[in-house]
Design a protein around this motif. Sequence first.
Motif, PDB file in Angstrom:
ATOM      1  N   LYS A 154       0.751  -1.285  -0.024  1.00 33.85           N
ATOM      2  CA  LYS A 154       0.038   0.053  -0.125  1.00 33.85           C
ATOM      3  C   LYS A 154       0.873   1.320   0.066  1.00 33.85           C
ATOM      4  N   ALA A 155       1.983   1.350   1.002  1.00 36.40           N
ATOM      5  CA  ALA A 155       2.932   2.449   0.980  1.00 36.40           C
ATOM      6  C   ALA A 155       3.342   2.757  -0.568  1.00 36.40           C
ATOM      7  N   GLU A 156       4.115   1.712  -1.197  1.00 38.46           N
ATOM      8  CA  GLU A 156       4.456   1.629  -2.318  1.00 38.46           C
ATOM      9  C   GLU A 156       3.554   2.448  -3.313  1.00 38.46           C
ATOM     10  N   CYS A 157       2.487   1.881  -3.498  1.00 38.58           N
ATOM     11  CA  CYS A 157       1.500   2.483  -4.196  1.00 38.58           C
ATOM     12  C   CYS A 157       0.938   4.121  -3.921  1.00 38.58           C
ATOM     13  N   TYR A 158       0.970   4.216  -2.894  1.00 40.52           N
ATOM     14  CA  TYR A 158       0.725   5.612  -2.463  1.00 40.52           C
ATOM     15  C   TYR A 158       2.078   6.494  -3.031  1.00 40.52           C
ATOM     16  N   GLY A 159       3.170   6.072  -2.871  1.00 38.41           N
ATOM     17  CA  GLY A 159       4.433   6.710  -3.429  1.00 38.41           C
ATOM     18  C   GLY A 159       4.420   6.705  -4.815  1.00 38.41           C
ATOM     19  N   SER A 160       3.912   5.951  -5.514  1.00 34.81           N
ATOM     20  CA  SER A 160       3.612   5.877  -7.024  1.00 34.81           C
ATOM     21  C   SER A 160       2.718   6.898  -7.392  1.00 34.81           C
ATOM     22  N   TYR A 161       1.647   6.858  -6.496  1.00 36.65           N
ATOM     23  CA  TYR A 161       0.729   7.916  -6.829  1.00 36.65           C
ATOM     24  C   TYR A 161       1.015   9.289  -6.736  1.00 36.65           C
ATOM     25  N   GLY A 162       1.644   9.551  -5.653  1.00 35.89           N
ATOM     26  CA  GLY A 162       2.541  10.698  -5.473  1.00 35.89           C
ATOM     27  C   GLY A 162       3.352  10.984  -6.710  1.00 35.89           C
ATOM     28  N   TYR A 163       3.973  10.240  -7.201  1.00 35.21           N
ATOM     29  CA  TYR A 163       5.039  10.537  -8.426  1.00 35.21           C
ATOM     30  C   TYR A 163       4.239  11.003  -9.664  1.00 35.21           C
ATOM     31  N   ILE A 164       3.093  10.256  -9.559  1.00 35.26           N
ATOM     32  CA  ILE A 164       2.150  10.607 -10.877  1.00 35.26           C
ATOM     33  C   ILE A 164       1.357  11.965 -10.710  1.00 35.26           C
ATOM     34  N   TYR A 177       2.497  11.131  -0.631  1.00 38.04           N
ATOM     35  CA  TYR A 177       3.804  10.886  -0.119  1.00 38.04           C
ATOM     36  C   TYR A 177       3.887  10.902   1.516  1.00 38.04           C
ATOM     37  N   LEU A 178       2.914  11.889   1.993  1.00 37.41           N
ATOM     38  CA  LEU A 178       2.566  11.751   3.417  1.00 37.41           C
ATOM     39  C   LEU A 178       2.099  10.210   4.012  1.00 37.41           C
ATOM     40  N   GLU A 179       1.146   9.911   3.120  1.00 40.19           N
ATOM     41  CA  GLU A 179       0.614   8.470   3.423  1.00 40.19           C
ATOM     42  C   GLU A 179       1.788   7.366   3.351  1.00 40.19           C
ATOM     43  N   ALA A 180       2.400   7.609   2.294  1.00 38.48           N
ATOM     44  CA  ALA A 180       3.689   6.291   2.329  1.00 38.48           C
ATOM     45  C   ALA A 180       4.650   6.585   3.247  1.00 38.48           C
ATOM     46  N   ILE A 181       4.805   7.713   3.680  1.00 34.23           N
ATOM     47  CA  ILE A 181       5.859   7.967   4.702  1.00 34.23           C
ATOM     48  C   ILE A 181       5.250   7.580   5.951  1.00 34.23           C
ATOM     49  N   LYS A 182       4.047   7.666   6.268  1.00 30.85           N
ATOM     50  CA  LYS A 182       3.268   7.420   7.695  1.00 30.85           C
ATOM     51  C   LYS A 182       3.436   5.870   7.583  1.00 30.85           C
ATOM     52  N   MET A 183       3.445   4.941   6.509  1.00 26.62           N
ATOM     53  CA  MET A 183       3.354   3.573   6.392  1.00 26.62           C
ATOM     54  C   MET A 183       4.735   2.912   6.414  1.00 26.62           C
ATOM     55  N   GLY A 184       5.666   4.172   6.767  1.00 31.40           N
ATOM     56  CA  GLY A 184       7.271   3.400   6.993  1.00 31.40           C
ATOM     57  C   GLY A 184       8.200   3.394   5.837  1.00 31.40           C
ATOM     58  N   ARG A 185       7.564   4.188   4.438  1.00 29.56           N
ATOM     59  CA  ARG A 185       8.371   4.330   3.289  1.00 29.56           C
ATOM     60  C   ARG A 185       9.142   5.789   3.481  1.00 29.56           C
ATOM     61  N   PHE A 186      10.093   5.804   4.306  1.00 27.12           N
ATOM     62  CA  PHE A 186      10.892   7.128   4.605  1.00 27.12           C
ATOM     63  C   PHE A 186      11.452   7.767   3.381  1.00 27.12           C
ATOM     64  N   GLU A 187      11.790   6.957   2.297  1.00 22.18           N
ATOM     65  CA  GLU A 187      12.689   7.478   1.303  1.00 22.18           C
ATOM     66  C   GLU A 187      11.509   8.731   0.639  1.00 22.18           C
ATOM     67  N   TYR A 188      10.339   8.656   0.761  1.00 30.76           N
ATOM     68  CA  TYR A 188       9.503   9.511   0.260  1.00 30.76           C
ATOM     69  C   TYR A 188       9.480  10.874   0.732  1.00 30.76           C
ATOM     70  N   SER A 189      10.308  10.968   1.786  1.00 30.88           N
ATOM     71  CA  SER A 189      10.371  12.345   2.548  1.00 30.88           C
ATOM     72  C   SER A 189      11.333  13.198   1.506  1.00 30.88           C
ATOM     73  N   PHE A 190      12.238  12.518   0.821  1.00 30.67           N
ATOM     74  CA  PHE A 190      12.688  13.313  -0.227  1.00 30.67           C
ATOM     75  C   PHE A 190      12.122  13.952  -1.292  1.00 30.67           C
ATOM     76  N   LEU A 191      11.575  13.253  -1.653  1.00 26.75           N
ATOM     77  CA  LEU A 191      10.429  13.939  -2.824  1.00 26.75           C
ATOM     78  C   LEU A 191       9.482  14.860  -2.446  1.00 26.75           C
ATOM     79  N   LEU A 192       9.058  14.250  -1.064  1.00 29.82           N
ATOM     80  CA  LEU A 192       8.071  15.526  -0.597  1.00 29.82           C
ATOM     81  C   LEU A 192       8.806  16.868  -0.101  1.00 29.82           C
ATOM     82  N   ALA A 193      10.121  16.669   0.467  1.00 31.77           N
ATOM     83  CA  ALA A 193      10.756  17.904   0.840  1.00 31.77           C
ATOM     84  C   ALA A 193      11.214  18.642  -0.568  1.00 31.77           C
TER      85      ALA A 193
END
Length: 246
Positions: free
Chosen positions: A168-178, A192-208
């Motif tokens: 689910k987190a990976e899906c949110y990250g991909s949706y964020g990129y789209i 990206y925030l949803e993905a980060i909340k689920m433990g995919r901290f790497e998306y903090s880079f794109l969010l920032a």
Amino acid sequence: MSLFKKMTEREKGLREKAESGDADAMIQLFLDYAHGTNDIKANEQIAVRWLNMALEAGDARAMGYKGILLHKQKKYQKAVELLNDAYEAGFKDVAFTLYMYYSEKPMLDETKATHWIEISANDTQTASSQIKAGNRYLLGKGVDKDLSKGKQWIDKAFINAKADKNDKAECYGSYGYIHQENGESQKAKECYLEAIKMGRFEYSFLLAGIFEKEGNLEKALEYYQYGADHDVPACKPELKRLKKMG
């Protein structure tokens, strides 16, 4: 006490079937000895012996497993030949393995990698394969970049992910990129925030990065710091750079 008497009833039964030509029993013994499962102590030599017997019997799974072993031994050409033969013979699980092999060195071939992950995604209907297939279209790896087709795969993955938090987190990250690619920064940030909340901290880079582009340096610093605190390598130099600017 003989070795035979030390065997469990399950192992005795499997050996009797395997020795009478049952390929299913050979494969199960191979897996048990390879991984040390079902009260059988791991033994690579015995595992390979049962695998070779199954291979001699023409079992498709044995072709696939033998291909994986040969790849580990860096016998790449023979490995791929066996994996392809295994797939053609009906062992569909090797499609993902072929994707893995073609997506990394020394056999790196992005076009073939995309080909096999799409096959895996179609054959298995698993979220993990569908996410990988979708992301290759989003990034244009081995195919022309196509956000629409990438999203189709991610949509399927999101449904199949069900309760799996990581998928689910990976899906949110991909949706964020789209959303980000489509200029929809608010929706991208939410995903990206949803993905980060689920433990995919790497998306903090794109969010920032989005916050920085918007001129919100305070939030950019917050998420670069968050990523750095969670060992996201890309965040550390950006954090250092922004701190120097401030």
